[in-house]
Design a protein around this motif. Structure first.
Motif, short mmCIF file in Angstrom:
data_model
loop_
_atom_site.label_atom_id
_atom_site.label_comp_id
_atom_site.label_asym_id
_atom_site.label_seq_id
_atom_site.Cartn_x
_atom_site.Cartn_y
_atom_site.Cartn_z
N SER A 118 0.80 -1.25 0.04
CA SER A 118 -0.04 0.10 -0.08
C SER A 118 0.73 1.28 -0.04
O SER A 118 0.46 2.35 -0.69
N ILE A 119 1.89 1.40 0.87
CA ILE A 119 2.80 2.34 0.62
C ILE A 119 3.46 2.62 -0.65
O ILE A 119 3.43 3.90 -1.15
N LEU A 120 3.89 1.39 -1.25
CA LEU A 120 4.26 1.73 -2.76
C LEU A 120 3.42 2.28 -3.57
O LEU A 120 3.69 3.16 -4.33
N GLY A 121 2.04 1.79 -3.49
CA GLY A 121 1.13 2.17 -4.41
C GLY A 121 0.61 3.70 -3.89
O GLY A 121 0.57 4.36 -4.99
N LEU A 240 -7.66 7.52 -3.44
CA LEU A 240 -8.83 7.19 -4.64
C LEU A 240 -9.63 8.47 -5.10
O LEU A 240 -9.99 8.83 -5.98
N ARG A 241 -9.98 9.29 -4.04
CA ARG A 241 -10.60 10.63 -4.21
C ARG A 241 -9.55 11.48 -5.19
O ARG A 241 -10.29 12.06 -6.17
N GLU A 242 -8.45 11.28 -5.21
CA GLU A 242 -7.44 11.95 -5.85
C GLU A 242 -7.57 11.74 -7.55
O GLU A 242 -6.70 12.56 -8.36
N THR A 243 -8.31 10.66 -7.90
CA THR A 243 -8.50 10.46 -9.25
C THR A 243 -9.28 11.64 -9.81
O THR A 243 -9.39 11.84 -10.95
N GLY A 274 -0.84 2.96 -9.49
CA GLY A 274 -0.68 3.07 -7.97
C GLY A 274 -1.74 2.93 -7.12
O GLY A 274 -1.49 2.27 -5.89
N LEU A 275 -2.92 3.48 -7.65
CA LEU A 275 -4.17 3.09 -6.82
C LEU A 275 -4.57 1.71 -6.48
O LEU A 275 -4.87 1.19 -5.71
N ALA A 276 -4.43 0.86 -7.87
CA ALA A 276 -4.56 -0.64 -7.59
C ALA A 276 -3.77 -1.26 -6.74
O ALA A 276 -4.38 -1.92 -5.91
N LEU A 277 -2.47 -0.96 -6.75
CA LEU A 277 -1.44 -1.43 -5.73
C LEU A 277 -2.05 -1.08 -4.13
O LEU A 277 -2.11 -1.84 -3.35
N LEU A 278 -2.50 0.27 -3.85
CA LEU A 278 -2.95 0.75 -2.85
C LEU A 278 -4.23 0.02 -2.36
O LEU A 278 -4.32 -0.34 -1.17
#
Length: 281
Positions: A118-121, A240-243, A274-278
């Motif tokens: 999650s940190i990486l994502g 996710l909101r930052e999309t 990145g969001l998917a990894l998160l």
């Protein structure tokens, strides 16, 4: 459907509403009056909730008061940012800097943790969002605009963490949002009255139509975000909101005729990865 998927869908809806609301703010003739009128209309939309719901206790009001102050500062910073730079330059920075800061705030104040994945994502998503703001070849960043944008991002992260705690203390996202808009409308309206004085009424009439539309968008984005925060961890939902930055970039290209370009399309793909990894982490 799992609560995680419901929260993710709510936050995507929040992102779309936010990008449209920001577009309307960017296009406004007098942005301060526009935001004040928009907040007042939002209060009118929440009137049934205010009349029919119980009055919040102090354990909720302390978060409401802090949140309203943070959003007041955010609005002033957002207005200053939009007055100094193109939406495609400053909007990604305003939104992109917030997830990492929100994750740190949630870790410190709410005790939430993230896995290594999650940190990486989160790092990839935040980096991709910030890369949206880097100027195209031959361009040059505007220091003042970017400085205000970074400050606005810090306020976004701050009120995200505060409101997540507040809505959990409240137990009802709608009631919390209703009183939140009352406080925000009072602060922004007072600011507009002091700064615009006798010009406030003609300016308010001029901005009423688009501000009303923005109010619906504002109620939608904030309420959906609070709902997501109430059932899911803050950091993934804030990211996710930052999309909204992707939707905002598309709107800036289509409506404001600002450049988008291949590089920013690549950044959008990295953002999604990145969001998917998160989420997986």
């Amino acid at each position: 459907m799992s609560s995680a998927l419901v929260a993710a869908a709510a936050m995507l809806g929040s992102a779309i509403f936010h990008s449209f609301m920001s577009l309307l703010t960017k296009r406004a003739g007098d942005k301060l009056t526009f935001r004040a009128v928009s907040m007042l209309v939002s209060v009118a939309l929440f009137t049934p909730v205010l009349l029919l719901s119980p009055f919040p206790g102090w354990e909720v009001w302390r978060f409401l008061l802090i949140g309203a102050l943070l959003v007041w500062i955010y609005n002033l910073l957002m207005i200053a940012t939009f007055e100094r730079g193109d939406m495609n330059l400053v909007y990604p920075v305003m939104r992109g800097g917030a997830p990492a800061l929100a994750a740190v705030g949630a870790y410190i104040f709410l005790g939430e943790t993230l896995s290594t994945v999650s940190i990486l994502g989160l790092a990839i998503a935040s980096g991709a969002l910030l890369a949206f703001a880097w100027p195209e070849r031959g361009g040059a960043p505007k220091a003042a605009a970017l400085g205000f944008a970074v400050a606005a991002a810090a306020m976004t992260a701050s009120y995200s963490v505060n409101d997540a705690a507040g809505v959990r203390a409240s137990g009802n996202a709608i009631i919390y949002a209703a009183w939140f808009f009352v406080l925000c409308a009072a602060l922004l309206s007072a600011t507009a009255l002091v700064r615009r004085r006798r010009a406030i009424l003609p300016l308010a009439r001029q901005e009423l139509g688009p501000a009303t539309l923005s109010a619906f968008m504002g109620v939608g984005t904030y309420t959906l975000a609070l709902f997501a925060y109430s059932i899911a961890p803050v950091a993934p939902m804030a990211a996710l909101r930052e999309t909204s930055v992707v939707f905002g970039a598309l709107l800036a290209a289509l409506v404001l005729k600002e450049p988008f370009g291949l590089r920013r399309l690549v950044m959008a793909v990295l953002l999604g990865g990145g969001l998917a990894l998160l989420q997986v982490g």
